[in-house]
Design an enzyme around this catalytic site. Structure first.
Site: not given
Ligand code: GLA
Length: 384
Positions: A124, A34-35, A66, A128, A126, A173
């Site tokens: 994953a 949706t973003d 790293s 990163s 999440l 994110d």
């Molecule tokens: C990834 C993208 C986000 C978002 C999601 C899906 O994480 O980085 O901007 O679009 O997918 O919701």
């Protein structure tokens, strides 16, 4: 992690870092894809993330090393875009910090030496990458005394990923990493940029939220994410709206669009925005368990309408529901990564076992379960 980073920095660069900064990964409770449609999202920050030890240098160069990568990368911060320079795969991880430095250069940031460490699994789903971008962005801004408010810094980190890395991600994110608050989910309106904190404490309602790394690793720089985004933009153009957020009459829109693929994409985005609003209402009403139905509806929509789910996530949702979970869904961009399960606390072990058994029956690599405590946002973690 910090002592390891301090000692590692001294060993790598022969001097002490000026500070260490940390930024978390995220899980999105609901509001997927949706973003970039100007819509709503509801992520929370994980207690896992990326740390960056950093010190300025005066030669206009960013040097990054790293603990998770074999070779370091050195790049001028006044270069063009990383994506146009065609970096080889083993340097790809460094495109995020270098990209951020290049975008922030316009705001007065100079060169730096960085040493990075992460306890967030990569690939994953999440975030990163966003955590790496945000930890770098905070470090560079603070080192150079540049004040940029966090919603704007999130946009700059997103821009770095879009322009420098070539991944057309939305704003979720980076905003989650920079704006989330412990014990809360972040309700973010990706069009206006306005956000609010929504209390989210499943344990207080006798529930557990499990994060399951499905061990099917994803790479969003691959084409499917961009394809979905382009389909959404094509649908918005065909409907004469700026973004799918603006579709008020779903039935009318579905009647207008001829292409069945675009119809499915619109169906997902429009209903997902409603689900975010409903989820926020449920959380504010203290009806956390009712969120389960929203998670299930979101997963089915992502699987059948947006077509971004993957077999390991579908099997995990199925096994979790059979074992007594209230709901579950894939999270993130899709095609691999993680899923979440909302479960009465006393059934959490049973659900974990059921998912693990479902994987074993299919001969898949065992899933991993993470701690999903809604945590705080990016911060400096040492004075020097
Ligand atoms: C990834 C993208 C986000 C978002 C999601 C899906 O994480 O980085 O901007 O679009 O997918 O919701």
């Amino acid at each position: 992690m910090t002592p390891r980073l301090g000692a590692g920095f001294a060993a790598a660069y022969g001097r002490e870092p000026e500070g260490v900064w940390y930024a978390p990964g995220r899980v999105n409770l609901i509001g997927e894809h949706t973003d970039y449609n100007g819509g709503l999202v509801l992520p929370f920050a994980l207690p896992l993330g990326v740390s960056v030890a950093a010190a300025r240098r005066d030669d206009g160069v960013l040097e990054v090393r790293s603990h998770q990568a074999r070779a370091g990368v050195t790049a001028p911060i006044d270069g063009g875009t990383v994506v146009s320079e065609g970096w080889p795969a083993e340097r790809a991880w460094a495109a995020y910090p270098v990209g951020v430095a290049r975008v922030l250069r316009e705001h007065g940031v100079g060169g730096a030496s960085l040493l990075i460490d992460s306890d967030l699994p990569q690939g994953a789903g999440l975030s990163s990458s966003a955590a790496l971008e945000c930890a770098t962005a905070l470090a560079l801004c603070e080192l150079y005394g540049i004040r940029i408010d966090r919603p704007e810094l999130a946009r700059l980190a997103q821009r770095a990923e879009n322009e420098q890395v070539g991944m057309p991600c939305g704003l979720m994110d980076q905003s989650a990493s920079l704006l989330c608050k412990a014990g809360h989910a972040l309700m973010l309106d990706c069009r206006s940029g306005l956000s609010g904190q929504v209390p989210f404490d499943p344990a207080a309602s006798g529930l557990a939220l499990l994060v399951v790394d499905t061990r099917a690793s994803h790479a969003l720089t691959g084409g499917e994410y961009g394809t979905r985004r382009a389909e959404c933009e094509a649908a918005a153009a065909a409907l004469g709206v700026e973004a799918l957020r603006d579709v008020r009459d779903l039935a009318g829109a579905l009647g207008t669009l001829r292409d069945p693929v675009l119809r499915r994409r619109v169906q997902h985005v429009v209903t997902e925005n409603h689900r975010v609003e409903a989820a926020v209402g449920l959380l504010r009403a203290g009806a956390v368990a009712e969120l389960g139905a929203m998670l299930n509806a979101s997963h089915l929509s992502l699987r059948d309408q947006f077509e971004v789910s993957w077999p390991e996530a579908d099997a995990a949702v199925d096994a979790a529901l059979r074992a007594g979970a209230r709901g579950g869904r894939m999270v993130g961009g899709g095609f691999g990564g993680s899923m979440i399960v909302l479960v009465p606390a006393e059934k959490a072990d049973r659900v974990r076992d059921a998912i693990t058994a479902a994987y074993a029956r299919r001969g898949w690599t065992a899933p991993e379960f993470l701690d999903a405590v809604p945590s705080g946002s990016a911060a400096r973690i040492t004075a020097s």
